[in-house]
Design an enzyme around this catalytic site. Structure first.
Site, PDB file in Angstrom:
ATOM      1  N   GLY A 116       9.761  -9.692  34.371  1.00 57.39           N
ATOM      2  CA  GLY A 116       8.484 -10.238  33.924  1.00 57.39           C
ATOM      3  C   GLY A 116       7.834  -8.806  33.186  1.00 57.39           C
ATOM      4  O   GLY A 116       7.773  -7.914  33.740  1.00 57.39           O
ATOM      5  N   ASP A 176       2.979  -7.579  39.947  1.00 62.25           N
ATOM      6  CA  ASP A 176       3.011  -8.143  41.346  1.00 62.25           C
ATOM      7  C   ASP A 176       2.445  -6.951  42.212  1.00 62.25           C
ATOM      8  O   ASP A 176       2.083  -7.331  43.487  1.00 62.25           O
ATOM      9  CB  ASP A 176       4.279  -8.641  41.902  1.00 62.25           C
ATOM     10  CG  ASP A 176       4.643  -9.743  41.143  1.00 62.25           C
ATOM     11  OD1 ASP A 176       3.290 -10.400  40.502  1.00 62.25           O
ATOM     12  OD2 ASP A 176       5.601 -10.722  41.375  1.00 62.25           O
ATOM     13  N   ARG A 221       4.830 -13.673  42.905  1.00 59.21           N
ATOM     14  CA  ARG A 221       5.773 -14.403  43.380  1.00 59.21           C
ATOM     15  C   ARG A 221       5.988 -14.322  44.885  1.00 59.21           C
ATOM     16  O   ARG A 221       5.934 -15.406  45.555  1.00 59.21           O
ATOM     17  CB  ARG A 221       7.007 -13.934  42.682  1.00 59.21           C
ATOM     18  CG  ARG A 221       7.827 -15.338  42.650  1.00 59.21           C
ATOM     19  CD  ARG A 221       9.376 -14.928  41.983  1.00 59.21           C
ATOM     20  NE  ARG A 221       9.525 -13.387  41.476  1.00 59.21           N
ATOM     21  CZ  ARG A 221       9.982 -13.177  40.405  1.00 59.21           C
ATOM     22  NH1 ARG A 221      10.722 -13.871  39.920  1.00 59.21           N
ATOM     23  NH2 ARG A 221       9.641 -11.769  39.876  1.00 59.21           N
ATOM     24  N   THR A 244       5.669  -4.147  36.928  1.00 56.19           N
ATOM     25  CA  THR A 244       5.498  -5.372  37.600  1.00 56.19           C
ATOM     26  C   THR A 244       4.207  -5.641  37.566  1.00 56.19           C
ATOM     27  O   THR A 244       3.371  -4.712  38.343  1.00 56.19           O
ATOM     28  CB  THR A 244       6.262  -5.756  38.631  1.00 56.19           C
ATOM     29  OG1 THR A 244       5.977  -7.122  39.239  1.00 56.19           O
ATOM     30  CG2 THR A 244       6.179  -4.614  39.728  1.00 56.19           C
ATOM     31  N   VAL A 265       8.699   7.967  28.030  1.00 54.47           N
ATOM     32  CA  VAL A 265      10.014   8.394  28.036  1.00 54.47           C
ATOM     33  C   VAL A 265      10.788   9.158  26.774  1.00 54.47           C
ATOM     34  O   VAL A 265      11.285  10.120  26.895  1.00 54.47           O
ATOM     35  CB  VAL A 265      10.857   7.353  28.558  1.00 54.47           C
ATOM     36  CG1 VAL A 265      12.300   7.541  28.285  1.00 54.47           C
ATOM     37  CG2 VAL A 265      10.467   6.482  29.738  1.00 54.47           C
ATOM     38  N   ASP A 272       4.467  -5.168  43.944  1.00 56.67           N
ATOM     39  CA  ASP A 272       4.925  -5.591  45.470  1.00 56.67           C
ATOM     40  C   ASP A 272       6.095  -4.567  45.903  1.00 56.67           C
ATOM     41  O   ASP A 272       7.059  -4.809  46.388  1.00 56.67           O
ATOM     42  CB  ASP A 272       5.571  -7.063  45.463  1.00 56.67           C
ATOM     43  CG  ASP A 272       6.698  -6.988  44.291  1.00 56.67           C
ATOM     44  OD1 ASP A 272       6.761  -5.978  43.472  1.00 56.67           O
ATOM     45  OD2 ASP A 272       7.131  -8.259  44.298  1.00 56.67           O
ATOM     46  N   ASP A 305      11.448  -5.430  41.400  1.00 54.42           N
ATOM     47  CA  ASP A 305      12.472  -5.278  42.560  1.00 54.42           C
ATOM     48  C   ASP A 305      13.817  -5.917  42.009  1.00 54.42           C
ATOM     49  O   ASP A 305      15.120  -5.277  42.123  1.00 54.42           O
ATOM     50  CB  ASP A 305      12.056  -6.080  43.739  1.00 54.42           C
ATOM     51  CG  ASP A 305      11.819  -7.724  43.466  1.00 54.42           C
ATOM     52  OD1 ASP A 305      11.659  -8.095  42.513  1.00 54.42           O
ATOM     53  OD2 ASP A 305      11.985  -8.297  44.591  1.00 54.42           O
ATOM     54  N   ARG A 359      15.225 -11.909  32.012  1.00 54.16           N
ATOM     55  CA  ARG A 359      15.940 -11.774  33.378  1.00 54.16           C
ATOM     56  C   ARG A 359      17.430 -12.423  32.854  1.00 54.16           C
ATOM     57  O   ARG A 359      17.441 -13.411  32.378  1.00 54.16           O
ATOM     58  CB  ARG A 359      15.192 -13.087  34.207  1.00 54.16           C
ATOM     59  CG  ARG A 359      13.709 -12.371  34.620  1.00 54.16           C
ATOM     60  CD  ARG A 359      13.177 -13.430  35.426  1.00 54.16           C
ATOM     61  NE  ARG A 359      11.912 -13.613  35.563  1.00 54.16           N
ATOM     62  CZ  ARG A 359      10.888 -12.747  36.139  1.00 54.16           C
ATOM     63  NH1 ARG A 359      11.471 -11.778  36.791  1.00 54.16           N
ATOM     64  NH2 ARG A 359       9.719 -12.975  35.822  1.00 54.16           N
TER      65      ARG A 359
HETATM   66  O1  F6P Z   1       7.172 -10.962  38.926  1.00 49.06           O
HETATM   67  C1  F6P Z   1       6.199 -10.961  38.099  1.00 49.06           C
HETATM   68  C2  F6P Z   1       5.830 -12.428  37.646  1.00 49.06           C
HETATM   69  O2  F6P Z   1       4.797 -12.276  36.830  1.00 49.06           O
HETATM   70  C3  F6P Z   1       5.352 -13.196  39.097  1.00 49.06           C
HETATM   71  O3  F6P Z   1       4.145 -13.049  39.469  1.00 49.06           O
HETATM   72  C4  F6P Z   1       5.775 -14.623  38.487  1.00 49.06           C
HETATM   73  O4  F6P Z   1       5.984 -15.181  39.756  1.00 49.06           O
HETATM   74  C5  F6P Z   1       6.952 -14.617  37.620  1.00 49.06           C
HETATM   75  O5  F6P Z   1       6.955 -13.106  37.423  1.00 49.06           O
HETATM   76  C6  F6P Z   1       7.099 -15.399  36.592  1.00 49.06           C
HETATM   77  O6  F6P Z   1       8.329 -15.273  35.977  1.00 49.06           O
HETATM   78  P1  F6P Z   1       8.513 -16.080  34.760  1.00 49.06           P
HETATM   79  O7  F6P Z   1       7.916 -15.258  33.349  1.00 49.06           O
HETATM   80  O8  F6P Z   1       9.936 -16.046  34.631  1.00 49.06           O
HETATM   81  O9  F6P Z   1       7.906 -17.386  34.758  1.00 49.06           O
END
Ligand code: F6P
Length: 329
Positions: free
Chosen positions: A10, A134, A178, A132, A22, A136, A109, A78
């Site tokens: 994400g 998150d 998430r 990220t 960088v 996390d 992660d 991803r």
């Molecule tokens: O990991 C970051 C994040 O924004 C989460 O908070 C969320 O659940 C997920 O990515 C959403 O992913 P996507 O952009 O694939 O919908």
């Protein structure tokens, strides 16, 4: 050295500041930087950033002004194919073909799991930066993008409060995260919300209804309930249904903030974090390090083995949850 840099997973505001750091840190020491587009997917497809001279290289001017923008100019994705051994071998072939000695992986992660897989087949160095929203990951106080995501969420909650007060309503506002309640708890405290639901603590509908009745009795006429999308009972829509069935004393509406939280110009904190971890990643590579994520803890930059960044669920400090309870009375 030839250092590859990419963003993966994400996107998060501050990733561009990190790439800029960088490039600037590496070029300053006479090393070359290859920008890899769309994360691991770019390694499979030999998809590189091309500079104005038509070269697959990032130069000082390639990143001019990048730190103030959200999103990921190198794109992000991803990549399912990279999860397979065949995909990883294809990535190794690209790295060897283009003479890349080291990689800076900016992501969360999933990105670092990928880096650990890649390291099984490739003897180059890999250093990560925590990108990220998150927050996390273990090994850093904050991750790149978290501050901006919280700012966006708080601004949204402030606006929703205006209409909630006019109509004396309760709003269930779902924020991202998430598997983590960090965005939810920080948003709740900063926006003065009355209730927060996160995966780290049990969500008990009966207790919430009792608390709401109590707040109503104390004269509260509008309620903000912040729900982390990853709450173990479900998201805001599901909790809304459960509250309705359990006799919630307020008229309710649901708002899902969603990907709004991933965009926008990064806050100064995210620009700083991206810049510091980006420079630290290049320094770590030049120092011979590999398999680690750069971070900032207190005033210091840190290095944490990839496996440690995601091995443990990062707990929410109890102090923050208690703070919310005191403030929301
Ligand atoms: O990991 C970051 C994040 O924004 C989460 O908070 C969320 O659940 C997920 O990515 C959403 O992913 P996507 O952009 O694939 O919908």
């Amino acid at each position: 050295m030839r250092i590859g840099v990419f963003c993966s997973g994400g996107d998060a505001p501050g990733m561009n500041a990190c790439v800029r750091a960088v490039v600037r840190a590496a070029v300053d020491k006479d090393h070359q930087v290859v920008g890899i587009l769309r994360g691991y997917q770019g390694l499979l497809k030999e998809d590189f950033f091309i500079n104005k001279d038509g070269e697959p290289r990032m130069i000082l001017r390639s990143v001019s002004g990048w730190s103030r923008y959200g999103g990921a100019f190198l794109r992000s994705s991803r990549c399912d194919e990279f999860l397979t051994e065949a995909g990883q071998m294809k990535a190794v072939a690209t790295l060897k073909k283009h003479g890349i000695d080291a990689l800076v992986a900016i992501g969360g992660d999933g990105t670092f799991h990928g880096a650990v897989d890649l390291a099984r087949h490739w003897d180059g160095q890999i250093v990560g930066c925590p990108g990220t929203i998150d927050n996390d990951l273990m090994g850093t106080d904050f991750t790149i993008g978290f501050s901006t995501a919280v700012q966006t969420a708080v601004e949204a909650v402030d606006k929703i409060r205006d209409t909630a007060e006019s109509h004396e309503r309760m709003f269930l506002i779902e924020v991202m995260g998430r598997h983590s309640g960090y965005i939810a708890v920080h948003t709740a405290v900063a926006a003065g919300a009355e209730v927060v639901c996160v995966p780290e603590t049990p969500t008990k509908i009966k207790d919430i209804v009792a608390h709401l009745n109590d707040l109503r009795g104390r004269g509260k006429s509008s309620i903000m309930m912040i729900v982390a999308e990853g709450d173990e009972e479900g998201g805001a829509e599901i909790l809304h249904e459960q509250l309705k069935e359990s006799g919630c004393p307020f008229s309710m509406r649901v708002v899902i903030l969603g990907h709004l939280q991933r965009g926008g110009n990064p806050t100064p904190e995210d620009r700083m974090l991206g810049s510091r971890t980006g420079v630290a990643a290049v320094e770590a590579i030049l120092d011979g390090k590999t398999g680690v994520m750069t971070g900032v803890a207190g005033e210091r930059t840190t290095l944490t083995p990839f496996e440690e960044t995601y091995a443990q669920h990062r707990p929410i400090p109890q102090e923050l949850l208690e703070l919310l309870e005191v403030l929301s009375s």
